[in-house]
Each structure stands twice: as C-alpha cells, then as structure tokens.
Scaffold this active site. Structure first.
Site, mmCIF file in Angstrom:
data_model
loop_
_atom_site.group_PDB
_atom_site.id
_atom_site.type_symbol
_atom_site.label_atom_id
_atom_site.label_comp_id
_atom_site.label_asym_id
_atom_site.label_seq_id
_atom_site.Cartn_x
_atom_site.Cartn_y
_atom_site.Cartn_z
ATOM 1 N N GLY A 47 23.678 -20.862 1.653
ATOM 2 C CA GLY A 47 24.602 -21.183 0.558
ATOM 3 C C GLY A 47 25.396 -19.983 0.103
ATOM 4 N N CYS A 48 24.745 -18.830 0.029
ATOM 5 C CA CYS A 48 25.426 -17.614 -0.440
ATOM 6 C C CYS A 48 26.457 -17.134 0.578
ATOM 7 C CB CYS A 48 24.405 -16.514 -0.730
ATOM 8 S SG CYS A 48 23.295 -16.963 -2.087
ATOM 9 N N THR A 49 26.157 -17.303 1.861
ATOM 10 C CA THR A 49 27.113 -16.924 2.902
ATOM 11 C C THR A 49 28.323 -17.852 2.864
ATOM 12 O OG1 THR A 49 25.359 -16.003 4.270
ATOM 13 C CG2 THR A 49 27.430 -16.558 5.376
#
Length: 155
Positions: A47-49
């Site tokens: 998700g952060c990527t």
C-alpha cells in the site's frame, strides 16, 4: 499522543532531518508552497509503495498547484533513501523514528500498533485545509489532496 489536529487548525511546526542530512522545517516550506504532508506506515510495503508511486506520478500536477509533497514514517533515513531511489520519488521522505511528529499531529494507529496512513493538506498560511485518514485507500489520498488544492486556488 497530543491532541488531534483538525481542519481549520494551525499545523504544528516541526523539524526533521532529510536523508541528505539537511533539515526540513514545515514553517520554512510553507513560506514557499502549500504542503501535502502524508504519514504512512512503512517503506516498501504494497500500500505504501502504491501511494508513494501515485504521488510520484502526479508530482508535476502538485507542483502546478504550488504544493510540495512530504512523506513521513518511522523508517530510518537509509530505508527512505533506498525507497526514494528504487521508486524514483521526486519528493522528500522524512524519518520520524521516535514518532514525535506523528504524535504531534495526533495520527492514530490501527489496532493500537500499526502506524496510521493520514494525509494533511496545509496551505501557505499554515492552516490545515484537509485531512484524509484511510489505511485501505492509499490512492485516494493523492486524488483527494489534488482536489483540495484546486479548491484552494479558486479562493
């Protein structure tokens, strides 16, 4: 945890060290641009990527709307440096290892343990114009922040 920051509040000032060793201070950046400040759980997670790459892909649009994107997590500067380089991120990622800034903004934790994903749009006057809190919709942070910036320009 300090008191939660709300829309309409003055954003608390803070200083953190950039991966290059220089200092980032929110008030200094606000003298030049609006700031899209996003807190995220961890470098190199799915998700952060996705979120970081969407901010990267829309970065020129943010610049057109006089905004600088700044990401913050508790990861080390070395981790941020590698994450920035591997995904060609054109914006700064700041290391908040003691979660001082996260706590200053009152960013919640999911289940009390996972650092939250919250985006703040802060105008040049230092006023928080928008807050979006969603762990499961990382791409909406980018879309919504752009919409808010467009509305700031109209006023």
């Amino acid at each position: 945890m300090s008191e939660k920051i709300n829309v309409g509040d003055k954003a608390p000032d803070f200083e953190l060290i950039k991966p290059d060793g220089s200092t980032f201070r929110l008030q200094n950046q606000l003298k030049e641009t609006n700031v899209v400040l996003y807190f995220y759980p961890k470098d190199n997670t799915p998700g952060c990527t996705k979120q970081a790459c969407e901010f990267r892909d829309q970065y020129e649009v943010f610049k057109e709307h006089e905004a600088e994107v700044v990401g913050i997590s508790a990861d080390s500067s070395d981790s941020h440096d590698e994450f920035e380089r591997s995904h060609r991120l054109p914006f700064v990622l700041l290391s908040d290892t003691g979660n001082k800034v996260r706590n200053l903004f009152g960013v919640p934790r999911k289940f009390g343990i996972i650092p939250g994903r919250v985006t703040y749009v802060i105008d040049k006057d230092g006023i928080v114009r928008y807050i979006f809190n969603s762990m499961t919709k990382p791409l909406e942070h980018v879309k919504n922040a752009l919409e808010v910036l467009k509305n700031i320009e109209k006023k």
